[in-house]
Scaffold this active site. Structure first.
Site, PDB file in Angstrom:
ATOM      1  N   HIS A 206       0.745  -1.330  -0.039  1.00 61.13           N
ATOM      2  CA  HIS A 206       0.046   0.036  -0.100  1.00 61.13           C
ATOM      3  C   HIS A 206       0.855   1.190  -0.134  1.00 61.13           C
ATOM      4  O   HIS A 206       0.238   2.413   0.423  1.00 61.13           O
ATOM      5  CB  HIS A 206      -0.874   0.158   1.346  1.00 61.13           C
ATOM      6  CG  HIS A 206      -1.985  -0.927   1.287  1.00 61.13           C
ATOM      7  ND1 HIS A 206      -3.285  -0.847   0.837  1.00 61.13           N
ATOM      8  CD2 HIS A 206      -1.893  -2.282   1.640  1.00 61.13           C
ATOM      9  CE1 HIS A 206      -3.955  -1.879   0.912  1.00 61.13           C
ATOM     10  NE2 HIS A 206      -3.290  -2.964   1.357  1.00 61.13           N
TER      11      HIS A 206
ATOM     12  N   LYS B 119      -8.592  13.707   4.604  1.00 62.22           N
ATOM     13  CA  LYS B 119      -7.702  12.353   4.742  1.00 62.22           C
ATOM     14  C   LYS B 119      -6.472  12.819   5.859  1.00 62.22           C
ATOM     15  O   LYS B 119      -6.594  13.715   6.359  1.00 62.22           O
ATOM     16  CB  LYS B 119      -6.960  12.469   3.515  1.00 62.22           C
ATOM     17  CG  LYS B 119      -6.398  13.767   2.742  1.00 62.22           C
ATOM     18  CD  LYS B 119      -5.788  13.518   1.544  1.00 62.22           C
ATOM     19  CE  LYS B 119      -6.748  13.623   0.466  1.00 62.22           C
ATOM     20  NZ  LYS B 119      -6.768  12.572  -0.465  1.00 62.22           N
ATOM     21  N   ARG B 120      -5.840  11.634   5.982  1.00 63.29           N
ATOM     22  CA  ARG B 120      -4.701  11.797   6.812  1.00 63.29           C
ATOM     23  C   ARG B 120      -4.070  13.051   6.529  1.00 63.29           C
ATOM     24  O   ARG B 120      -3.778  13.392   5.552  1.00 63.29           O
ATOM     25  CB  ARG B 120      -3.984  10.422   7.138  1.00 63.29           C
ATOM     26  CG  ARG B 120      -4.615   9.484   7.914  1.00 63.29           C
ATOM     27  CD  ARG B 120      -5.037   9.982   9.255  1.00 63.29           C
ATOM     28  NE  ARG B 120      -3.836  10.000  10.107  1.00 63.29           N
ATOM     29  CZ  ARG B 120      -3.436   8.931  10.889  1.00 63.29           C
ATOM     30  NH1 ARG B 120      -4.193   7.813  11.060  1.00 63.29           N
ATOM     31  NH2 ARG B 120      -2.598   9.258  11.696  1.00 63.29           N
TER      32      ARG B 120
ATOM     33  N   LYS C  53       0.395  14.336   1.060  1.00 66.20           N
ATOM     34  CA  LYS C  53      -0.879  14.726   0.561  1.00 66.20           C
ATOM     35  C   LYS C  53      -1.169  16.397   0.153  1.00 66.20           C
ATOM     36  O   LYS C  53      -2.188  16.701  -0.205  1.00 66.20           O
ATOM     37  CB  LYS C  53      -1.946  14.151   1.507  1.00 66.20           C
ATOM     38  CG  LYS C  53      -1.677  12.441   1.778  1.00 66.20           C
ATOM     39  CD  LYS C  53      -2.596  12.168   2.823  1.00 66.20           C
ATOM     40  CE  LYS C  53      -2.641  10.752   3.157  1.00 66.20           C
ATOM     41  NZ  LYS C  53      -3.348   9.887   2.108  1.00 66.20           N
TER      42      LYS C  53
ATOM     43  N   THR D 283      -8.690   6.368  -1.870  1.00 68.85           N
ATOM     44  CA  THR D 283     -10.091   5.738  -2.057  1.00 68.85           C
ATOM     45  C   THR D 283     -11.066   6.865  -1.564  1.00 68.85           C
ATOM     46  O   THR D 283     -12.338   6.609  -2.205  1.00 68.85           O
ATOM     47  CB  THR D 283     -10.340   4.611  -0.825  1.00 68.85           C
ATOM     48  OG1 THR D 283      -9.671   4.961   0.422  1.00 68.85           O
ATOM     49  CG2 THR D 283      -9.556   3.502  -1.432  1.00 68.85           C
TER      50      THR D 283
ATOM     51  N   LYS E  56     -15.117   7.902  -3.213  1.00 69.42           N
ATOM     52  CA  LYS E  56     -16.271   8.088  -2.824  1.00 69.42           C
ATOM     53  C   LYS E  56     -16.699   9.352  -3.277  1.00 69.42           C
ATOM     54  O   LYS E  56     -17.900   9.559  -3.349  1.00 69.42           O
ATOM     55  CB  LYS E  56     -16.010   8.208  -1.250  1.00 69.42           C
ATOM     56  CG  LYS E  56     -15.661   6.792  -0.696  1.00 69.42           C
ATOM     57  CD  LYS E  56     -15.074   6.954   0.791  1.00 69.42           C
ATOM     58  CE  LYS E  56     -14.348   5.554   1.060  1.00 69.42           C
ATOM     59  NZ  LYS E  56     -13.369   5.759   2.353  1.00 69.42           N
TER      60      LYS E  56
END
Ligand code: 26Q
Length: 816
Positions: free
Chosen positions: A366, A557-558, A563, A665, A669
């Protein structure tokens, strides 16, 4: 088998449901009308639903046991981020109508009752939630897949803010009891720690090994039912809890230290006390290693015990009927543990055991971030799991012989590929052990899988190309559409029938309706209602008032540098700067929402949260700016937050540095719920872009190749100097505009942006991000065009159903 036992008997009609509710409320829970009802009502309803699950669970097991023997898959994961179960179970059992009616007798409303359930937060983020979506899809597809995990007493920490800084609080999610779990003490297993490898000759004179003088811990299973969607199937998620054996500290006990001896039980029970946050500062913690081995050993013993019950000591067909999927390297000790159990406990030879192991294990990777690759020190393993370390060394020796045979004389390759990393303090490279011990290795999006075979695992790909494959992630459309967005779901069902819930590619059929003005109007109306719900939530939790007509621009998100929440914040500052300098002409009102937890030991991530909160303070309280731009940071982002967020989002932020986000992911969504994406060419974004078409996706930024190129001559200071907008943004931060009372606190952030070695390329991507945001705002002004794109996004999202992902696993890896 009694025929009657093979069909559910409990009625779902509202009279029966109401009667059961009464019974559980009054008798099971012992509550009387005067008690505060809401929390207990939730439990009573959960038990009422659970009764219906229970009979389907029994039937599912009876079917598995009767008839032809089935090949089974075990999904081993340190995390299952289930969120709430009640609403999902009601949906899957098709009980909404009868329950609403039954609840009306108590003057209760289903939505309010559902709010009482705590999230099962047994995961950090993407990887844990993926496991939960997979469980839902496996049950819906009626596949015999059993989840194995840990029943943490404390899940993911709860986040709040104090003066804009993250504060963590423990999440004691079991405190009011968990109505979904069934304890099965009869299946308790014993897990060994410490001790030594004892070589001896058995009665036949054969050399054998036993692991002696160990300190044992008991693993008690708690089973959670996983219902399929309207198919009367219920699969099992088995979570292990650690508890002390009775002989624990027997000696102390015998010496009369009774109370002390009992208190020592704590040590054993610590193993399943807390979920580790994904935090590189937590690397190498012994307790984490104990958790990993505890899961691997208990689960394998469980499967083997069942096998022996049916087949005796004959393991010839074991690999034909059993398959273990390793969710990242976290449960990878299972490779060595299966070898140990087969050899030491069941008398198989090394070769027999190795054949079985390498034909049953499959590994999913991952991450591409090198710092996230797991390594455990040989020293720690030698102390904690000596017998396993023997086996790991033997696996490595035999593997290196294979490498030497294939590339004679290539010593540097042997060093590169060795499972044991030598030099300094020797370490076991868990990913390498997972690859060597498995027949399948997969990444989680096309780009990610490609980068594994050309980068991180290139040597292994050259040796065993046939092992490597891609399985692009997906999310369950039951939770992430049908349950969380009823308005949109009803609109689909009315337009194209109900088939989309189990065959998401049917959403293709709404594509033509994008050109139907009437349909667009209804689409817009649903989105508005969802935005209203989200706006109320933001107003409640953040005390920030979003306007319904603004673009809802969301990144949840984290928190991690890769990110790039920072890039998002820089854009907000840029808009603020434009407006305050009088260049706000044509700015489309925008409400920016951030959410996510920072690992407690990740200082820079925590500072990014502080910056976001400080910027929000300044922007929202400036009355010349706040009609156009608002910023809110939602505290304690988790599964249930996303259920309200994704239906109400217009613009989905997927802005990681290219090559760093394995898949993502959340992006899926949002897409399903009709958001447009602004994103980089990274992870599953690429496949989203391909599916929907570039006219309906705001692509920006460097690509993987460019990032590699840039590495060599990236010059953020020059970029800043030459970009008037970025220069002004940096000046605002640097002059303390967002840290009036704490001068200098954002220095580490400034440094990271200006650092020529900045691996995240924040400065380099600023211009194209801002331009892309401008385009998004332009398109939003043309509501008709936006709505068309929104509809086309949803209609193209079928591929991102976890049903599709699981069908791919089942066909290519699991061979179900
Ligand atoms: C490791 C060692 C010690 C303590 C914790 C950990 C740890 C825990 C969790 C390391 C990593 C994780 C989680 C990783 C994760 O969520 N990865 C994400 O997986 C998603 C599902 O495949 C992808 O979509 C995301 O891109 C990826 O970041």
């Amino acid at each position: 088998m009694d025929k009657k036992l093979l069909a559910p008997v409990l009625s779902n009609d509202h009279e029966q449901v109401a009667a059961d509710l009464h019974r559980h409320f009054n008798f099971t829970l012992g509550r009387f009308d005067t008690d505060d009802i809401s929390g207990y009502m939730m439990t009573a309803l959960a038990l009422t639903v659970r009764d219906r699950l229970m009979e389907r669970w029994r039937i599912t097991k009876a079917h598995e046991q009767g008839g032809e023997r089935l090949r089974k898959v075990y999904y081993l994961s340190l995390e299952f981020l289930l969120g709430r179960s009640l609403g999902n179970a009601i949906l899957n059992l098709n009980m909404q109508d009868s329950i609403r009616q039954a609840l009306s007798e108590f003057s209760a409303v289903l939505e309010d009752i559902e709010m009482e359930e705590k999230d099962a937060g047994l995961g950090n983020g993407g990887l844990g939630r993926l496991a939960a979506c997979f469980m839902d899809s496996c049950a819906t597809l009626a596949l015999p897949v059993i989840g194995y995990g840990i029943r943490y007493e404390y899940g993911m920490f709860q986040q709040s803010f104090h003066e804009g800084r993250q504060v963590e609080q423990p999440d004691h999610w079991l405190i009011a009891g968990n109505p979904w779990e069934i304890e099965r003490t009869g299946h308790t297993r014993r897990v060994k720690f410490y001790g030594y490898s004892d070589y001896y000759h058995n009665d036949a004179g054969k050399m054998c090994v036993r692991w002696s003088n160990t300190q044992d811990v008991l693993a008690v299973p708690y089973d959670m039912p996983i219902p399929g969607y309207k198919n009367d199937k219920v699969n099992t998620l088995r979570l292990w809890k650690a508890t002390a054996t009775d002989e624990f500290n027997l000696q102390e006990f015998n010496e009369g230290d009774y109370a002390d001896a009992v208190a020592q039980k704590n040590l054993a029970e610590q193993i399943t006390m807390v979920l580790y946050p994904n935090d590189s500062s937590e690397n190498g913690k012994e307790l984490r290693l104990r958790q990993q081995y505890f899961l691997a050993s208990a689960s394998l013993q469980d499967v083997i015990a069942d096998w022996v019950l049916e087949n005796g000591e004959n393991f010839e067909d074991f690999a034909k009927y059993n398959c273990f999927q390793l969710n990242d390297t976290h449960p990878t000790l299972a490779v060595a543990e299966l070898m140990r159990l087969l050899m030491d406990d069941h008398g198989l030879t090394w070769d027999e055991s190795w054949k079985i192991t390498t034909n049953t294990m499959a590994y999913t990777n991952h991450t591409l971030l090198p710092e996230a690759l797991e390594r455990w020190s040989v020293k720690l393993l030698r102390e904690l799991l000596p017998r396993l370390l023997d086996i790991i060394y033997e696996i490595n020796a035999r593997f290196l012989a294979v490498v030497a045979h294939r590339w004679p004389g290539d010593v540097s390759r042997q060093q590169r590929m060795s499972i044991i990393e030598e030099g300094g303090e020797p370490q076991v490279r868990m990913a390498y052990m997972a690859i060597v011990g498995s027949f399948s290795v997969n990444g989680v999006a096309a780009l990610h899988s490609h980068l594994l075979t050309t980068g991180l695992f290139k040597d292994f790909y050259e040796l065993w190309p046939e092992k490597f494959n891609n399985k692009t992630n997906g999310v369950t459309p039951r939770r992430w559409l049908a349950h969380c967005n009823r308005g949109l779901g009803d609109l689909f069902t009315e337009s194209i029938g109900p088939g989309w819930k189990t065959n998401l590619s049917e959403l293709e059929n709404i594509r033509p309706l994008a050109n139907d003005a009437e349909f667009r109007k209804r689409w817009q109306e649903v989105k508005r209602q969802n935005k209203e719900r989200l706006l109320n939530r933001v107003s409640d939790k953040c005390n920030v008032g979003f306007s319904l007509d603004s673009i809802f621009d969301v990144q949840v998100k984290r928190i991690h540098e890769y990110k790039r929440q920072l890039l998002n914040i820089l854009h907000v500052i840029h808009l603020y700067d434009r407006i305050t300098r009088g260049d706000g002409e044509g700015i489309v009102p925008r409400s920016v929402l951030l959410g996510g937890k920072a690992a407690p030991g990740y200082a820079l991530a925590k500072l990014i949260i502080k910056l976001a909160n400080n910027v929000a303070q300044v922007v929202n309280s400036d009355s010349s700016v706040s009609p156009y731009v608002k910023l809110a940071f939602l505290p304690n982002y988790r599964v249930k937050s996303m259920e309200i967020i994704c239906p109400g989002t217009d613009l989905s932020e997927q802005i990681s540095t290219a090559g760093k986000e394995a898949s993502g992911t959340g992006n899926m969504k949002f897409m399903m719920n009709g958001a447009l994406t602004i994103g980089t060419y990274d992870g599953a974004n690429i496949e989203i872009l391909d599916a929907v078409g570039s006219e309906h996706f705001f692509l920006f930024g460097l690509r993987v190749e460019d990032v590699a190129e840039y590495r060599l001559h990236n010059n953020p200071n020059e970029i800043i100097e030459q970009d008037e907008d970025l220069k002004r943004v940096m000046r605002l931060i640097e002059c303390g505009h967002f840290s009036m009372f704490e001068p200098g606190i954002f220095e580490p952030i400034i440094q990271s942006i200006r650092n020529p070695m900045d691996p995240w390329m924040v400065a380099a991507d600023f211009r194209s991000y801002v331009d892309s945001q401008k385009l998004a705002a332009e398109v939003y002004k043309d509501q008709d065009r936006w709505l068309k794109s929104s509809i086309l996004n949803t209609s193209a999202s079928g591929y991102f159903s976890s049903d599709r992902t699981i069908q791919d696993y089942a066909r290519d890896i699991w061979k179900l």
